[in-house]
Design a protein around this motif. Structure first.
Motif, short mmCIF file in Angstrom:
data_model
loop_
_atom_site.label_atom_id
_atom_site.label_comp_id
_atom_site.label_asym_id
_atom_site.label_seq_id
_atom_site.Cartn_x
_atom_site.Cartn_y
_atom_site.Cartn_z
N ARG A 89 -14.29 9.76 14.86
CA ARG A 89 -13.46 8.90 15.55
C ARG A 89 -13.72 7.34 15.01
O ARG A 89 -12.84 6.49 14.81
N PHE A 90 -15.05 6.89 15.21
CA PHE A 90 -15.13 5.74 15.00
C PHE A 90 -15.80 5.38 13.55
O PHE A 90 -15.90 4.00 13.21
N SER A 135 -21.60 -0.01 9.93
CA SER A 135 -21.20 1.15 10.24
C SER A 135 -22.19 2.42 10.15
O SER A 135 -22.14 3.17 11.02
#
Length: 208
Positions: free
Chosen positions: A48-49, A70
């Motif tokens: 999702r992220f 990230s």
């Protein structure tokens, strides 16, 4: 004279005592189920992220760039899943050992940890090498394969079913290495779904 049933009962008790002295049998099915749930949540969060929002698809490109923010978040999430899984396993194993009047940390536990640690440490170090070299796509297959090797080793010192789980993890890791674009899916199935199924099976077989 003892009846035949009495002899069979004595032999069964002796065998059980010998097994408890040589194998670590305090692992619980519920800890496997919880580890699977943690893994599925972690895989969803990564997808999702990180996976969907990443400008560079690290899961289909063998060579990536530098480790960015990230990716560090993804690594942190993976460690969080690991810590939760290990902590849950220790907690429920401690409760099970207490109920049966056994010590959690004994000779069989030490043998289990040592034989699991060798492939796990090797896999962890290889993962770090891949990360520093920018080979991000190979991280998922490596974690599955070396975790499977650890479980296969552990099967000699705990429940035999763990060997089968280890072989499945190795197979999934090899598939993830070949089909890199689906590697996260294989990871979620191996660490998530298989742990849940394994935990349910172990609970029904040994704890009911």
């Amino acid at each position: 004279m003892k009846k035949e049933q009495d002899y069979i009962k004595d032999i069964t008790e002796i065998r059980s005592m010998m097994e408890r002295s040589t194998k670590f049998l305090s692992l619980t099915g519920i800890s496997g189920v919880m580890a699977g749930i943690y893994a599925l949540i972690g895989a969803y969060l990564v997808y999702r992220f990180f996976y969907r929002n990443s400008s560079t698809d690290f899961f289909t490109t063998v060579t990536g760039g530098e480790i960015n923010g990230s990716l560090w978040n993804m690594i942190f999430l993976a460690f969080a899943v690991l810590i939760l899984s290990v902590g849950t396993a220790v907690f429920f194993s401690f409760k099970k050992a207490g109920k049966s009047g056994e010590k959690l940390w004994n000779a069989s536990a030490r043998r289990l940890i040592i034989n699991m640690a060798i492939p796990l440490v090797a896999g962890g170090l290889l993962t770090l090498v891949f990360l520093t070299k920018g080979l991000f796509a190979l991280v998922i297959p490596v974690t599955l394969i070396f975790y499977g090797l650890a479980l296969t080793n552990a099967g000699k010192f705990t429940f035999e079913e763990m060997k089968s789980l280890g072989i499945i993890q190795i197979f999934l890791g090899l598939l993830a290495a070949y089909f890199l674009e689906f590697s996260l899916l294989f990871w979620a199935f191996g660490f998530g779904v298989m742990h849940i199924l394994y935990g349910i099976y172990m609970h029904l077989k040994y704890e009911k």
